[in-house]
Design a protein around this motif. Structure first.
Motif, short mmCIF file in Angstrom:
data_model
loop_
_atom_site.label_atom_id
_atom_site.label_comp_id
_atom_site.label_asym_id
_atom_site.label_seq_id
_atom_site.Cartn_x
_atom_site.Cartn_y
_atom_site.Cartn_z
N LEU B 133 -43.37 -22.12 11.20
CA LEU B 133 -42.24 -23.19 10.67
C LEU B 133 -42.16 -24.38 11.54
CD1 LEU B 133 -39.80 -20.32 9.82
CD2 LEU B 133 -41.18 -21.66 8.05
N LEU B 136 -42.72 -28.30 9.71
CA LEU B 136 -42.15 -28.36 8.49
C LEU B 136 -42.10 -29.85 7.74
CD1 LEU B 136 -39.95 -25.44 7.98
CD2 LEU B 136 -41.73 -25.89 6.70
N ILE B 142 -43.83 -30.31 2.77
CA ILE B 142 -42.73 -30.40 1.84
C ILE B 142 -42.92 -29.82 0.41
CG2 ILE B 142 -41.54 -32.23 0.56
CD1 ILE B 142 -41.77 -34.15 2.90
N VAL B 145 -42.25 -26.21 0.85
CA VAL B 145 -40.91 -25.87 0.81
C VAL B 145 -39.92 -26.10 -0.55
CG1 VAL B 145 -38.54 -26.59 1.73
CG2 VAL B 145 -40.60 -26.72 3.27
N ARG B 146 -40.84 -27.10 -1.26
CA ARG B 146 -40.25 -27.21 -2.74
C ARG B 146 -40.48 -26.08 -3.59
NH1 ARG B 146 -41.25 -29.48 -7.74
NH2 ARG B 146 -43.59 -29.25 -7.52
N VAL B 149 -38.18 -23.10 -2.56
CA VAL B 149 -37.06 -23.53 -3.07
C VAL B 149 -36.71 -23.18 -4.83
CG1 VAL B 149 -35.21 -25.02 -3.77
CG2 VAL B 149 -36.12 -25.20 -1.42
N VAL B 160 -28.48 -23.92 -2.02
CA VAL B 160 -29.47 -24.46 -1.17
C VAL B 160 -29.69 -25.97 -1.77
CG1 VAL B 160 -31.81 -24.63 -0.70
CG2 VAL B 160 -30.47 -22.44 -0.25
N GLU B 164 -28.14 -28.34 1.16
CA GLU B 164 -28.94 -28.87 1.96
C GLU B 164 -29.84 -30.13 1.29
OE1 GLU B 164 -29.62 -27.73 4.90
OE2 GLU B 164 -28.97 -25.49 4.76
N LEU B 165 -29.99 -29.90 0.24
CA LEU B 165 -30.79 -30.91 -0.36
C LEU B 165 -29.84 -32.38 -0.68
CD1 LEU B 165 -33.70 -29.34 -2.68
CD2 LEU B 165 -33.58 -29.75 -0.06
N LEU B 188 -25.85 -19.21 1.06
CA LEU B 188 -26.47 -20.16 1.85
C LEU B 188 -27.10 -19.49 2.71
CD1 LEU B 188 -27.47 -23.03 2.00
CD2 LEU B 188 -25.89 -23.65 3.67
N HIS B 189 -26.51 -18.72 3.65
CA HIS B 189 -27.21 -17.84 4.46
C HIS B 189 -28.42 -16.94 4.09
CE1 HIS B 189 -27.27 -16.00 8.48
NE2 HIS B 189 -27.52 -14.62 7.93
N ARG B 192 -31.27 -19.33 2.79
CA ARG B 192 -32.05 -19.72 3.89
C ARG B 192 -33.12 -18.65 4.51
NH1 ARG B 192 -30.59 -24.53 6.84
NH2 ARG B 192 -31.59 -23.58 8.43
N LEU B 195 -35.84 -18.18 2.10
CA LEU B 195 -36.78 -19.20 2.29
C LEU B 195 -37.63 -19.28 3.45
CD1 LEU B 195 -34.66 -22.51 1.52
CD2 LEU B 195 -36.67 -21.37 0.02
N ILE B 196 -37.23 -18.82 4.37
CA ILE B 196 -37.80 -18.34 5.64
C ILE B 196 -39.06 -17.20 5.41
CG2 ILE B 196 -37.97 -17.61 8.13
CD1 ILE B 196 -35.45 -19.30 8.61
N ARG B 200 -43.23 -17.76 5.33
CA ARG B 200 -43.97 -17.19 6.11
C ARG B 200 -45.08 -16.43 5.17
NH1 ARG B 200 -39.48 -14.66 9.45
NH2 ARG B 200 -39.92 -15.86 11.55
#
Lengths: 272, 219
Positions: B133, B136, B142, B145-146, B149, B160, B164-165, B188-189, B192, B195-196, B200
């Motif tokens: 990560l 990023l 990007i 990540v997109r 999401v 998110v 975030e965005l 959100l927690h 996220r 997402l991680i 991965r």
């Protein structure tokens, strides 16, 4: 701060959100002493930067000009006929809506009372006249099912006018008593009663013969049982080899199901 | 002697920002048939609405349709806006969100036909194996990540996207989604964390690519 507490603030630390200074300091100190939490903070920070980069890549995105043109045309067309409600202020429109709602409720109540009361009176009168018919059958069951064939392997049965209809199970007097006990049940009871009246009075009802449901050959035809009127998807006709109109496949079809004393369905006939 | 204790009941001071007042004024004038006010309101918020729909759906066509639908709803039902329940922007984002979710439900019936050439699919993989990560911000990442999401469940994705965005505060997002601030925080927690995990997963697939795609014939 322990790892669990750290997890609660790691998002805020990574996003550089405004948090309590003490919590921030404790969190950063914990990350220095705990490898796992440090890795978690690193991941969260990397994710934050990735998300910010993604957000920035959208910064220029906006709806095309044709959307504005189309909306303007719609606005011009619509503003020529603005509903009166829009011209009322928010408060007065709210009170107007209350008034309209109250008036509609009152009208519905009056309509219901004027239509239901005569029906109730008629129900009582009819109950007396039908007492002879109903008294012949038990409220929930009948003695014998004369028109249930013992074995009927033919599924493609012609629909014929029924000459000798089985006694109906539902009890008219029961419905009336229920209505007397609890006036709230009037609407549903009236519907129930209307369908019962329809069934009793309607000589034009067409039915198939009863088709046995042979789940098990050992199940003998019942001596005693109940007939229950149900509604099935029209596609159920196909399961018994009856023709189905594809155009009306979504509609429902009425059927009478014979239930034995053990509660198992023994036979079915379709009603039109 | 008992110490007297004075308790001040402080009523939260209601301050309405000039921006909010401007939006409400523009909306009021739009409802009265003022074209300029409608255009001004549209130009103030179309970008945000369009981006929200685009980030939620990943489709420009959907974003365009949703933007148009939001303002058509505003034209027809703008008089229903209640300032006591939130700001004009929250009202508009709320309409947009409903339309996006409705589209998701409708599109669930359809299965997209994936046409991916070798070059683009290889370019999407995230290949920083040692520090998955760490890089990023790279342009090619990007896209990863997109995709991550877009793969989130809708109720995590919308939080998110908003927080975030679009850099909304928790309170603003709560107003748009009509839920508690605590719900926003927890979603959100979780979003996220997902997402991680997904990034991965992409990294692992990228470092160990499997180019052979099995095709099965059901004929």
């Amino acid at each position: 701060m322990n790892c669990k507490d750290f997890e609660a603030v790691v998002n805020d630390l990574a996003r550089a959100s405004v948090i309590d200074a003490a919590a921030r300091k404790a969190g950063l100190e914990h990350a220095e002493s705990c490898e796992l939490c440090a890795a978690m903070l690193q991941d969260e920070r990397a994710l934050t930067s990735g998300l910010r980069a993604l957000g920035a890549s959208f910064s220029e995105a906006c709806a095309p000009a044709r959307t504005e043109t189309a909306l303007l045309s719609a606005f011009r067309a619509g503003s020529a006929a603005i509903p009166v409600s829009n011209l009322l202020s928010s408060k007065s429109w709210k009170s107007a809506r209350w008034f309209v709602g109250a008036a509609a409720a009152a009208a519905a109540f009056v309509l219901m009372m004027t239509s239901v009361l005569p029906l109730i009176q008629r129900t009582n009168e009819r109950q007396k006249s039908e007492a002879g018919i109903i008294a012949k059958t038990s409220p929930t069951e009948f003695e014998r099912l004369p028109d249930v064939p013992a074995v009927n392997t033919s599924h493609a049965l012609p629909i014929e006018p029924e000459s000798s209809r089985s006694p109906l199970v539902r009890d008219v007097s029961g419905i009336t008593q229920r209505m007397r006990r609890n006036p709230r049940t009037w609407p549903s009871a009236m519907n129930e009663r209307a369908s019962l009246d329809e069934a009793i009075n309607q000589d034009q009802e067409l039915t198939t013969d009863f088709i046995p449901l042979n789940y098990d050959a050992a199940i003998a035809p019942p001596d005693r049982g109940r007939v229950v009127r149900v509604e099935l998807p029209r596609s159920a006709l196909a399961a018994f080899g009856l023709p189905v109109n594809i155009d009306r496949a979504n509609e429902r079809v009425k059927a009478d199901v014979v239930l034995g004393e053990d509660g198992l369905a023994r036979a079915i006939r379709f009603v039109r | 002697m008992t110490a007297s204790k004075t308790v001040y009941l402080l009523k939260p001071k209601m301050t309405i920002s000039p921006t909010i007042q401007l939006d409400e004024e523009l909306l009021r004038r739009s409802m009265a048939g003022d074209e300029e006010a409608f255009v001004a309101l549209y130009r103030r918020w179309q970008g945000g609405i369009y981006r929200f729909a685009l980030q939620m759906s990943g489709s420009e066509a959907t974003a365009e349709d949703v933007t148009q639908e939001v303002f058509i709803v505003l034209m027809r039902e703008g008089h229903r806006f209640d300032p006591a329940r939130g700001t004009v922007s929250a009202y508009l984002y709320g309409i947009a969100r409903n339309h996006v979710l409705r589209r998701f439900q409708r599109d669930r019936l359809f299965v997209p036909i994936a046409v991916e050439d070798e070059e683009t699919s290889a370019g999407k993989h995230f290949v920083a194996a040692d520090d998955p990560l760490g890089d990023l911000t790279r342009t090619e990442v990007i896209e990863s990540v997109r995709q991550a999401v877009l793969s989130l469940p809708a109720h995590y994705r919308e939080v998110v996207v908003l927080c975030e965005l679009n850099e909304m505060s928790y309170a603003e997002a709560a107003s748009v989604l009509n839920c508690a601030v605590g719900t926003i925080r927890s979603r959100l927690h979780r979003g996220r964390a997902m997402l991680i995990e997904r990034l991965r997963g992409q990294t692992e697939r990228g470092s160990n690519p499997q180019p052979v795609t099995q095709m099965r014939c059901f004929a």
